[in-house]
Write an enzyme that holds these catalytic residues in place. Structure first.
Site, PDB file in Angstrom:
ATOM      1  N   GLY A 143      -8.366  -3.578  17.769  1.00  0.00           N
ATOM      2  CA  GLY A 143      -9.574  -4.854  16.406  1.00  0.00           C
ATOM      3  C   GLY A 143      -9.735  -3.767  15.532  1.00  0.00           C
ATOM      4  O   GLY A 143      -8.539  -3.008  14.508  1.00  0.00           O
TER       5      GLY A 143
ATOM      6  N   ASN B 127      -4.167   2.148   9.008  1.00  0.00           N
ATOM      7  CA  ASN B 127      -4.633   1.718  10.366  1.00  0.00           C
ATOM      8  C   ASN B 127      -5.163   3.065  10.686  1.00  0.00           C
ATOM      9  O   ASN B 127      -5.611   3.642   9.919  1.00  0.00           O
ATOM     10  CB  ASN B 127      -3.412   1.398  11.233  1.00  0.00           C
ATOM     11  CG  ASN B 127      -2.541   2.497  10.811  1.00  0.00           C
ATOM     12  OD1 ASN B 127      -2.992   3.516  10.457  1.00  0.00           O
ATOM     13  ND2 ASN B 127      -1.154   2.167  11.210  1.00  0.00           N
TER      14      ASN B 127
ATOM     15  N   GLY C  76       8.603  -7.566   3.319  1.00  0.00           N
ATOM     16  CA  GLY C  76       7.493  -6.350   2.202  1.00  0.00           C
ATOM     17  C   GLY C  76       6.858  -6.976   2.569  1.00  0.00           C
ATOM     18  O   GLY C  76       6.335  -8.228   2.559  1.00  0.00           O
TER      19      GLY C  76
ATOM     20  N   GLY D  68       0.033  -5.840  11.022  1.00  0.00           N
ATOM     21  CA  GLY D  68      -0.789  -5.057   9.415  1.00  0.00           C
ATOM     22  C   GLY D  68      -1.006  -6.104   8.482  1.00  0.00           C
ATOM     23  O   GLY D  68      -1.914  -6.809   7.961  1.00  0.00           O
ATOM     24  N   ASP D  69       0.023  -6.789   8.798  1.00  0.00           N
ATOM     25  CA  ASP D  69       0.493  -7.728   6.849  1.00  0.00           C
ATOM     26  C   ASP D  69      -0.240  -9.017   6.811  1.00  0.00           C
ATOM     27  O   ASP D  69      -0.874  -9.150   6.620  1.00  0.00           O
ATOM     28  CB  ASP D  69       1.532  -7.456   6.838  1.00  0.00           C
ATOM     29  CG  ASP D  69       2.801  -6.860   6.769  1.00  0.00           C
ATOM     30  OD1 ASP D  69       1.515  -5.416   6.482  1.00  0.00           O
ATOM     31  OD2 ASP D  69       3.969  -6.641   6.439  1.00  0.00           O
TER      32      ASP D  69
HETATM   33  N1  LIG Z   1      -1.388  -6.008  20.873  1.00  0.00           N
HETATM   34  C1  LIG Z   1      -2.193  -6.380  19.821  1.00  0.00           C
HETATM   35  N2  LIG Z   1      -3.022  -7.671  20.390  1.00  0.00           N
HETATM   36  C2  LIG Z   1      -3.490  -8.175  19.687  1.00  0.00           C
HETATM   37  N3  LIG Z   1      -3.484  -8.081  18.367  1.00  0.00           N
HETATM   38  C3  LIG Z   1      -3.008  -7.441  17.540  1.00  0.00           C
HETATM   39  C4  LIG Z   1      -2.467  -6.320  18.212  1.00  0.00           C
HETATM   40  N4  LIG Z   1      -1.366  -4.889  17.661  1.00  0.00           N
HETATM   41  C5  LIG Z   1      -2.467  -5.131  16.110  1.00  0.00           C
HETATM   42  N5  LIG Z   1      -3.594  -6.626  16.201  1.00  0.00           N
HETATM   43  C6  LIG Z   1      -3.782  -7.252  15.201  1.00  0.00           C
HETATM   44  O1  LIG Z   1      -3.544  -7.063  14.586  1.00  0.00           O
HETATM   45  C7  LIG Z   1      -4.639  -6.038  13.277  1.00  0.00           C
HETATM   46  C8  LIG Z   1      -3.671  -4.709  12.652  1.00  0.00           C
HETATM   47  O2  LIG Z   1      -3.124  -3.841  13.810  1.00  0.00           O
HETATM   48  P1  LIG Z   1      -2.750  -2.196  13.889  1.00  0.00           P
HETATM   49  O3  LIG Z   1      -3.997  -1.536  13.523  1.00  0.00           O
HETATM   50  O4  LIG Z   1      -1.374  -2.102  14.877  1.00  0.00           O
HETATM   51  O5  LIG Z   1      -2.065  -2.402  12.804  1.00  0.00           O
HETATM   52  P2  LIG Z   1      -0.310  -1.806  11.731  1.00  0.00           P
HETATM   53  O6  LIG Z   1      -0.095  -0.761  12.236  1.00  0.00           O
HETATM   54  O7  LIG Z   1      -1.210  -1.341  10.709  1.00  0.00           O
HETATM   55  O8  LIG Z   1       0.821  -2.445  11.522  1.00  0.00           O
HETATM   56  P3  LIG Z   1       2.041  -2.904  11.062  1.00  0.00           P
HETATM   57  O9  LIG Z   1       3.286  -2.033  12.528  1.00  0.00           O
HETATM   58  O10 LIG Z   1       2.307  -3.922  10.961  1.00  0.00           O
HETATM   59  O11 LIG Z   1       2.280  -1.339  10.201  1.00  0.00           O
HETATM   60  C9  LIG Z   1      -5.141  -5.895  14.773  1.00  0.00           C
HETATM   61  O12 LIG Z   1      -6.564  -5.635  14.327  1.00  0.00           O
HETATM   62  C10 LIG Z   1      -5.603  -6.475  15.435  1.00  0.00           C
HETATM   63  O13 LIG Z   1      -6.476  -7.857  14.822  1.00  0.00           O
HETATM   64 MG   LIG Z   2       0.826  -1.244   8.508  1.00  0.00          MG
END
Ligand SMILES: Nc1ncnc2c1ncn2[C@@H]1O[C@H](COP(=O)(O)OP(=O)(O)OP(=O)(O)O)[C@@H](O)[C@H]1O
Ligand SMILES: [Mg+2]
Length: 327
Positions: free
Chosen positions: A228, A195, A48, A256-257
């Site tokens: 990043g 994101n 969650g 992301g969390d």
């Molecule tokens: N392959 C990776 N290697 C290193 N750091 C990562 C990687 N993927 C994500 N991160 C880290 O996590 C942060 C959030 O990632 P991302 O933009 O993929 O979020 P998201 O798509 O919301 O993820 P989620 O799948 O949890 O919803 C990035 O800013 C980075 O710091």
């Molecule tokens: Mg996300």
């Protein structure tokens, strides 16, 4: 500073089937399908979004308030969160529904059959922030993460009325919310966190371009996976922070969390956006290298090591005084 995180609280039940679903499905008989798969592995994971974010913040020494709705089956999950420092006293416990649950069975071809029961989450719309605010004597930031969409709108409405700073985190709920609802959710937010895919979706659905969004929210944070993240604030140069890339990529669920937990922690310590995003990226790296979203552990030295390696001595030195001692 006192932060509340509103959003989903759920458990994931992950099963694996040592066979192929396709072999048990008879296409001509699908109208009377009734199949049962004997599975030999069950993993129950705490998750969650709000719970994951609170867990990460608590790991860094904060005492965030978790705000969401659960069922009576929440007891053991509650004690896990409280043991780690999450304040659960404002969680609403439904009298009739169970805590939200995601159930998925994966076969050896990685084909999946899944169901999501939102359960008590729909009662989050009955939560009012006012009484919580009164009982804790004010809040510095309210994060509004994916939840029952009506609850998300109610929280943002209440934040605007009470002039409470809030962070809008629509994430996957962007898919089910229409443009008008998304506009209501994000308008007036101090932070909008998405994101990069969700950033485009927000613009398309609201009909607001990047400039218009920037006029409506004070600071916009866009995460870009391994590339990043960027932080945009009106009247300031954009800030770009790289990811921590020297960790094994084991399970990206919840990165992301993790990022949000670190970013909010930095803000709660009074750090600038750049430093807060660096703490966010370090937290995401712990989630990335472990299976599950609340299974990671870290030491003060290791956090400092990651900060130093990725962002340099100055960044580490500035963040160091805020890190608690290992428990
Ligand atoms: N392959 C990776 N290697 C290193 N750091 C990562 C990687 N993927 C994500 N991160 C880290 O996590 C942060 C959030 O990632 P991302 O933009 O993929 O979020 P998201 O798509 O919301 O993820 P989620 O799948 O949890 O919803 C990035 O800013 C980075 O710091
Ligand atoms: Mg996300």
């Amino acid at each position: 500073m006192k932060f509340a995180v509103c959003g989903s609280i759920a458990t994931d039940h992950l099963m694996t089937y040592q066979g192929r679903f396709a072999e048990s499905l008879v296409p001509e008989e699908l109208h009377k399908i009734s199949v049962s798969f004997l599975v030999d592995d069950l993993q129950v994971r705490r998750g969650g979004i709000a719970a994951n974010v609170c867990f990460g913040m608590a790991k860094l020494g904060h005492r965030p308030l978790l705000v969401g709705a659960v069922g009576e089956d929440f007891a053991s999950y509650r004690s896990w969160l409280e043991r780690h420092g999450v304040v659960c006293e404002h969680v609403l416990v439904s009298e009739v529904r169970h805590t939200a649950r995601f159930i998925v069975t994966t076969d050896e071809d990685m084909a999946q059959i899944a169901s999501f029961y939102s359960g008590a989450m729909s009662e989050a719309r009955n939560i009012e922030l006012g009484p919580i605010l009164d009982s804790v004597g004010g809040l510095d930031l309210v994060m509004i993460s994916p939840d029952d969409p009506q609850a998300m709108l109610r929280h943002s409405e209440e934040c605007r009325t009470r002039r409470l700073p809030f962070a809008a985190d629509p994430s996957q709920q962007l898919n089910v919310m229409d443009g008008a609802s998304i506009r209501r959710l994000v308008d007036g937010a101090t932070y909008l966190v998405t994101n990069d895919y969700e950033a485009h979706l927000t613009e398309r659905k609201t009909g607001w371009d990047a400039e218009e969004i920037q006029r409506r929210v004070r600071t916009r944070v866009i995460t870009r996976g391994k590339d990043g993240c960027s932080v945009y604030s009106a009247g300031a140069e954009p800030v770009h922070v790289g990811a921590v890339t020297d960790v094994p990529r084991v399970d990206p669920t919840g990165v992301g969390d993790g990022f949000r937990a670190g970013f909010l922690s930095g803000l709660a310590w009074g750090l600038c956006h750049e430093r807060s995003a660096q703490v966010g990226a370090v937290m995401a790296s712990y989630v990335l290298e472990t299976v599950g979203t609340q299974e990671y552990d870290m030491t003060r030295d290791d956090v400092l090591g990651r900060l130093r390696r990725t962002y340099g001595e100055e960044a580490a030195a500035e963040i160091e005084p805020h890190l608690g001692h290992d428990r």
